[in-house]
Design an enzyme around this catalytic site. Structure first.
Site, PDB file in Angstrom:
ATOM      1  N   ASP A   7     -29.300  -0.957 -35.777  1.00  0.00           N
ATOM      2  CA  ASP A   7     -28.733  -1.931 -34.860  1.00  0.00           C
ATOM      3  C   ASP A   7     -27.683  -1.171 -34.028  1.00  0.00           C
ATOM      4  OD1 ASP A   7     -27.618  -4.396 -33.834  1.00  0.00           O
ATOM      5  OD2 ASP A   7     -26.022  -4.123 -35.325  1.00  0.00           O
ATOM      6  N   ASP A   9     -24.670  -2.773 -31.858  1.00  0.00           N
ATOM      7  CA  ASP A   9     -23.293  -3.293 -31.871  1.00  0.00           C
ATOM      8  C   ASP A   9     -22.827  -3.654 -33.275  1.00  0.00           C
ATOM      9  OD1 ASP A   9     -23.404  -3.057 -29.105  1.00  0.00           O
ATOM     10  OD2 ASP A   9     -24.165  -5.090 -28.865  1.00  0.00           O
TER      11      ASP A   9
HETATM   12 MG   LIG Z   1     -24.857  -5.870 -34.842  1.00  0.00          MG
END
Ligand SMILES: [Mg+2]
Ligand SMILES: [Zn+2]
Length: 170
Positions: A7, A9
């Protein structure tokens, strides 16, 4: 091939509310060491991120791509190769299948890159990351943030810091 899918962020880079400029990119302090080690162990690295800010009108697709170019540039300067950053630009209401936990991009990874889910890891900080990894038969690694310690999504491995993921590779 075996892969680590991250992922973006709150995992590889600091979580900013709808990050909209390359100036705002702040890599997790452990990211470079971890990614280097992962490459050294023979995994390919991909990033998969939900960026509904495009359809919400917070930033343009060009801006997202500028941010991703900057991320890749900084990684290259650290001698780290990432194969590709996939992003979903859709609003949740559009019900696309590329917004996590939709599996559109993982299907591409299996088909086009011959990714073997059973020897690959999905690393993220949210339930949708764990759901997607699990759905596709990958090993799931949750990076637990302070805000969600009471309601931790289920995952194969749970760590409080990105550095600790190195333990999986020993
Ligand atoms: Mg995230
Ligand atoms: Zn989408």
């Amino acid at each position: 091939m075996k892969a680590f899918i991250f992922d973006r962020d709150g995992t590889l880079i600091e979580n900013r509310h709808y990050l909209s400029t390359p100036m705002g990119i702040k890599f997790n302090p452990c990211a470079f060491d971890l990614l280097r080690t992962i490459r050294h162990c023979g995994y390919h690295i991909f990033v998969l991120t939900n960026q509904s800010g495009v359809r919400r009108g917070y930033y343009s697709r060009e801006r997202i791509e500028e941010i991703h170019r900057e991320m890749l540039l900084r990684l290259t300067q650290e001698k780290i190769r990432i194969e590709k950053i996939f992003y979903c630009e859709h609003h949740p209401n559009e019900r696309c299948n590329c917004r996590k936990p939709g599996d559109h991009f993982l299907k591409i990874l299996r088909r086009r890159y011959d990714m073997e889910p059973e020897s690959s890891y999905f690393v993220g900080d949210r339930a949708e990351d764990m759901l997607l990894g699990k759905k596709c038969g990958m090993k799931t690694v949750l990076l637990r943030s302070n805000s969600q310690k009471d309601q931790t999504p289920s995952a194969d491995y749970v760590f409080d810091s990105l550095c600790a993921i190195l333990n999986l590779l020993k």
